[in-house]
Enzyme design. Structure first.
Site, PDB file in Angstrom:
ATOM      1  N   VAL A  34      48.318  50.212  42.952  1.00 42.19           N
ATOM      2  CA  VAL A  34      47.976  49.291  44.039  1.00 42.19           C
ATOM      3  C   VAL A  34      47.038  48.206  43.496  1.00 42.19           C
ATOM      4  CG1 VAL A  34      46.751  49.147  46.257  1.00 42.19           C
ATOM      5  CG2 VAL A  34      48.348  51.032  45.817  1.00 42.19           C
ATOM      6  N   GLU A  49      37.006  36.901  39.099  1.00 43.32           N
ATOM      7  CA  GLU A  49      37.037  37.921  38.036  1.00 43.32           C
ATOM      8  C   GLU A  49      36.636  37.402  36.666  1.00 43.32           C
ATOM      9  OE1 GLU A  49      39.724  36.717  39.553  1.00 43.32           O
ATOM     10  OE2 GLU A  49      41.237  36.207  38.052  1.00 43.32           O
ATOM     11  N   ASN A  89      45.184  46.133  45.253  1.00 35.19           N
ATOM     12  CA  ASN A  89      43.991  45.857  46.068  1.00 35.19           C
ATOM     13  C   ASN A  89      43.416  47.173  46.623  1.00 35.19           C
ATOM     14  OD1 ASN A  89      46.306  46.073  47.724  1.00 35.19           O
ATOM     15  ND2 ASN A  89      45.413  44.834  49.339  1.00 35.19           N
ATOM     16  N   ASP A 110      38.034  54.260  24.881  1.00 31.33           N
ATOM     17  CA  ASP A 110      37.636  52.843  24.864  1.00 31.33           C
ATOM     18  C   ASP A 110      37.606  52.363  23.417  1.00 31.33           C
ATOM     19  OD1 ASP A 110      35.935  51.153  27.353  1.00 31.33           O
ATOM     20  OD2 ASP A 110      36.068  50.275  25.349  1.00 31.33           O
ATOM     21  N   ASP A 145      46.266  44.628  38.294  1.00 28.28           N
ATOM     22  CA  ASP A 145      46.051  43.244  38.751  1.00 28.28           C
ATOM     23  C   ASP A 145      46.060  42.256  37.583  1.00 28.28           C
ATOM     24  OD1 ASP A 145      43.651  44.151  37.746  1.00 28.28           O
ATOM     25  OD2 ASP A 145      42.461  43.687  39.512  1.00 28.28           O
ATOM     26  N   TYR A 187      39.599  36.019  43.992  1.00 30.92           N
ATOM     27  CA  TYR A 187      40.246  36.683  42.858  1.00 30.92           C
ATOM     28  C   TYR A 187      41.591  35.994  42.640  1.00 30.92           C
ATOM     29  CZ  TYR A 187      36.880  40.488  43.271  1.00 30.92           C
ATOM     30  OH  TYR A 187      35.725  41.226  43.310  1.00 30.92           O
ATOM     31  N   ARG A 214      39.785  43.549  53.854  1.00 33.65           N
ATOM     32  CA  ARG A 214      38.503  42.916  53.511  1.00 33.65           C
ATOM     33  C   ARG A 214      38.481  41.462  53.975  1.00 33.65           C
ATOM     34  NH1 ARG A 214      38.708  43.864  47.112  1.00 33.65           N
ATOM     35  NH2 ARG A 214      40.914  43.731  47.632  1.00 33.65           N
ATOM     36  N   VAL A 245      33.202  49.239  34.046  1.00 32.63           N
ATOM     37  CA  VAL A 245      32.667  49.557  35.375  1.00 32.63           C
ATOM     38  C   VAL A 245      33.616  50.504  36.119  1.00 32.63           C
ATOM     39  CG1 VAL A 245      31.974  48.603  37.607  1.00 32.63           C
ATOM     40  CG2 VAL A 245      31.408  47.380  35.491  1.00 32.63           C
ATOM     41  N   LYS A 274      41.731  37.981  48.058  1.00 32.28           N
ATOM     42  CA  LYS A 274      42.861  38.108  47.133  1.00 32.28           C
ATOM     43  C   LYS A 274      43.498  36.760  46.833  1.00 32.28           C
ATOM     44  CE  LYS A 274      44.177  41.239  45.432  1.00 32.28           C
ATOM     45  NZ  LYS A 274      43.664  41.778  44.119  1.00 32.28           N
ATOM     46  N   HIS A 306      43.484  36.294  39.103  1.00 28.14           N
ATOM     47  CA  HIS A 306      44.277  37.049  38.105  1.00 28.14           C
ATOM     48  C   HIS A 306      45.458  36.214  37.590  1.00 28.14           C
ATOM     49  CE1 HIS A 306      41.871  40.531  39.140  1.00 28.14           C
ATOM     50  NE2 HIS A 306      42.153  40.353  40.417  1.00 28.14           N
TER      51      HIS A 306
HETATM   52  N1  LIG Z   1      43.613  47.580  41.357  1.00 33.86           N
HETATM   53  C1  LIG Z   1      42.492  47.206  41.993  1.00 33.86           C
HETATM   54  O1  LIG Z   1      42.408  47.198  43.210  1.00 33.86           O
HETATM   55  C2  LIG Z   1      41.302  46.806  41.185  1.00 33.86           C
HETATM   56  C3  LIG Z   1      40.041  46.627  41.775  1.00 33.86           C
HETATM   57  C4  LIG Z   1      38.954  46.279  40.970  1.00 33.86           C
HETATM   58  C5  LIG Z   1      39.145  46.082  39.611  1.00 33.86           C
HETATM   59  N2  LIG Z   1      40.391  46.244  39.077  1.00 33.86           N
HETATM   60  C6  LIG Z   1      40.694  46.042  37.665  1.00 33.86           C
HETATM   61  O2  LIG Z   1      40.214  47.123  36.898  1.00 33.86           O
HETATM   62  C7  LIG Z   1      40.181  46.658  35.535  1.00 33.86           C
HETATM   63  C8  LIG Z   1      38.860  47.080  34.878  1.00 33.86           C
HETATM   64  O3  LIG Z   1      37.800  46.304  35.430  1.00 33.86           O
HETATM   65  P1  LIG Z   1      36.286  46.554  34.976  1.00 33.86           P
HETATM   66  O4  LIG Z   1      35.438  45.731  35.857  1.00 33.86           O
HETATM   67  O5  LIG Z   1      36.030  47.998  34.838  1.00 33.86           O
HETATM   68  O6  LIG Z   1      36.284  45.891  33.535  1.00 33.86           O
HETATM   69  P2  LIG Z   1      35.157  46.076  32.407  1.00 33.86           P
HETATM   70  O7  LIG Z   1      35.168  44.810  31.609  1.00 33.86           O
HETATM   71  O8  LIG Z   1      33.885  46.551  32.987  1.00 33.86           O
HETATM   72  O9  LIG Z   1      35.741  47.272  31.521  1.00 33.86           O
HETATM   73  C9  LIG Z   1      36.919  47.146  30.773  1.00 33.86           C
HETATM   74  C10 LIG Z   1      36.824  48.138  29.625  1.00 33.86           C
HETATM   75  O10 LIG Z   1      38.092  48.130  28.929  1.00 33.86           O
HETATM   76  C11 LIG Z   1      37.798  48.335  27.566  1.00 33.86           C
HETATM   77  N3  LIG Z   1      38.942  47.977  26.743  1.00 33.86           N
HETATM   78  C12 LIG Z   1      39.367  46.762  26.327  1.00 33.86           C
HETATM   79  N4  LIG Z   1      40.456  46.896  25.547  1.00 33.86           N
HETATM   80  C13 LIG Z   1      40.733  48.222  25.468  1.00 33.86           C
HETATM   81  C14 LIG Z   1      41.731  48.987  24.798  1.00 33.86           C
HETATM   82  N5  LIG Z   1      42.663  48.415  24.052  1.00 33.86           N
HETATM   83  N6  LIG Z   1      41.690  50.344  24.936  1.00 33.86           N
HETATM   84  C15 LIG Z   1      40.745  50.945  25.689  1.00 33.86           C
HETATM   85  N7  LIG Z   1      39.765  50.273  26.334  1.00 33.86           N
HETATM   86  C16 LIG Z   1      39.765  48.930  26.224  1.00 33.86           C
HETATM   87  C17 LIG Z   1      36.563  47.463  27.345  1.00 33.86           C
HETATM   88  O11 LIG Z   1      35.886  47.806  26.130  1.00 33.86           O
HETATM   89  C18 LIG Z   1      35.742  47.788  28.592  1.00 33.86           C
HETATM   90  O12 LIG Z   1      34.866  48.881  28.402  1.00 33.86           O
HETATM   91  C19 LIG Z   1      40.387  45.138  35.607  1.00 33.86           C
HETATM   92  O13 LIG Z   1      41.734  44.805  35.316  1.00 33.86           O
HETATM   93  C20 LIG Z   1      40.080  44.823  37.039  1.00 33.86           C
HETATM   94  O14 LIG Z   1      40.684  43.610  37.481  1.00 33.86           O
HETATM   95  C21 LIG Z   1      41.457  46.587  39.849  1.00 33.86           C
END
Ligand SMILES: NC(=O)c1ccc[n+]([C@@H]2O[C@H](COP(=O)([O-])OP(=O)(O)OC[C@H]3O[C@@H](n4cnc5c(N)ncnc54)[C@H](O)[C@@H]3O)[C@@H](O)[C@H]2O)c1
Length: 353
Positions: free
Chosen positions: A293, A118, A295, A194, A265, A94, A16, A174, A75, A96
């Site tokens: 992963v 983020e 990213n 959740d 992340d 980003y 990206r 999301v 990143k 983190h």
């Molecule tokens: N690995 C990757 O490449 C990558 C890419 C994009 C996002 N992400 C990560 O994915 C994760 C989720 O992002 P998002 O945008 O969906 O966040 P979000 O805020 O939309 O959703 C997070 C959800 O987690 C829930 N939550 C909080 N504590 C909890 C618990 N103890 N048990 C169960 N659920 C719980 C919240 O209520 C919420 O619904 C983040 O860490 C984000 O950085 C990773």
């Protein structure tokens, strides 16, 4: 107006870039000077010429692009990029930091001010995390299904006379809700977990999940050992990810089952998760395949760059004009040599011996 540097990504497999040419054209039209590191967009399908036509200055080396007043990238900077940190630099990416005390220290001690994508908030939630969470969520169902083929050999949708796979998604924001939809689209049984019951109710009613579960360690005792695929996506904005799935849960899964921890992340919400890369994405613990992963969207650079760029560009314009603008609310993580985001600062304080 301060100059903007668009730099190439250096993370393994990352294709990206933070801005596409149309975003650069909008910034240039608004009066910004944009320096694009030569080749920065090439792996996302945006050659130097497309940025040149948008009004950018193509600069030959990363030194030149990192020399701008504001550097925008995707990143978090890797240690090899820290040599460009200096007082007066503003970084927009980003970060983190809750999972990376070393980077937090490098930014603060070098006088870099930093806005983390983020943690920017608006009325919809986390507008700069959402586009990548959407893409990572879609990918989670795909990579989970792919690694099941090489593991237990279970097909998500089952077949006539054979029950479908059981998928558990932890954190139905999301990323989690899109991952659940993907798995449902392939006819798996999907349980959404959740702490937010209203959200679980809405997703159940719309059919994104077949069952829901209020998040607690004991609730997971029953469902994780039965799962073929567990997707972790729990987040508390800015904080280190809560550890929701314990090592004992993973140990109780059948051999060849798969866990995908998107929350890696932020440190991971599955206890046995540790960061992996696009070129070496999986490892096994207790016979369970782990895909962690950091990213995931980097492997879909066309879609991800366009989606990220559309969200980043208007806020980057604010950053260049008025750093206090409400569109950057919640984003400031490092300022004047200290961690300025209270949740990030609290998470980092826990790392301090
Ligand atoms: N690995 C990757 O490449 C990558 C890419 C994009 C996002 N992400 C990560 O994915 C994760 C989720 O992002 P998002 O945008 O969906 O966040 P979000 O805020 O939309 O959703 C997070 C959800 O987690 C829930 N939550 C909080 N504590 C909890 C618990 N103890 N048990 C169960 N659920 C719980 C919240 O209520 C919420 O619904 C983040 O860490 C984000 O950085 C990773």
């Amino acid at each position: 107006m301060r100059s903007i540097g668009l730099v190439a990504e250096t993370k393994d497999g990352e294709r990206r870039v933070a801005l596409d040419p149309s975003a650069v054209a909008a910034l240039v039209a608004a009066g910004s000077s944009v320096l694009v590191e030569s080749g920065a967009g090439a792996r996302a399908g945006f050659p130097d010429d497309s940025y040149r036509r948008a009004g950018a200055h193509i600069v030959p080396s990363p030194d030149d692009a990192w020399g701008a007043d504001i550097v925008v990238k995707v990143k978090e900077p890797l240690p090899g990029e820290w040599r460009w940190f200096r007082p007066g630099l503003t970084l927009f990416a980003y970060l983190h930091l809750a999972a990376s005390p070393e980077l937090a220290d490098a930014l603060a001690s070098n006088g870099v001010d930093a806005v983390a994508f983020e943690t920017v908030t608006d009325a919809t939630g986390l507008p700069l995390l959402a586009p990548m969470s959407e893409i990572a969520g879609r990918a989670a169902a795909i990579v989970g299904a792919f690694h099941l083929a090489g593991g237990s050999g279970v097909l998500l949708g089952g077949a006539a006379g054979v029950r479908p796979a059981r998928v558990v998604v932890v954190g139905m924001g999301v990323a989690g809700s899109v991952a659940a939809r993907g798995a449902r689209g392939l006819d798996a049984e999907v349980t959404g977990v959740d702490v937010d019951l209203a959200r679980l109710r809405a997703l159940h009613v719309e059919g994104a999940v077949t069952a829901t579960l209020a998040s607690s360690e004991s609730a997971l005792d029953d469902v994780i050992p039965e799962a073929d695929l567990v997707i972790g996506a729990a987040l508390v904005a800015g904080a280190r990810a809560p550890t929701v799935v314990r090592a004992e849960h993973v140990k109780a899964m059948r051999p060849g089952s798969v866990v995908v921890d998107l929350a890696i992340d932020q440190g991971g919400c599955i206890e046995t998760a540790r960061p992996t890369s696009l070129s070496d994405p999986v490892y096994e613990i207790d016979g369970v395949i782990h895909y962690c992963v950091t990213n995931v969207p980097g492997q879909y650079p066309q879609t991800a760059t366009r989606a990220l760029s559309a969200a980043v560009a208007p806020r980057l314009r604010c950053l260049a004009d008025d750093p206090e603008h409400p569109m950057l609310r919640g984003g400031w993580n490092v300022r004047d040599g200290r961690i300025s985001h209270p949740v990030v600062a609290a998470a980092l304080a826990q790392h301090t011996p």
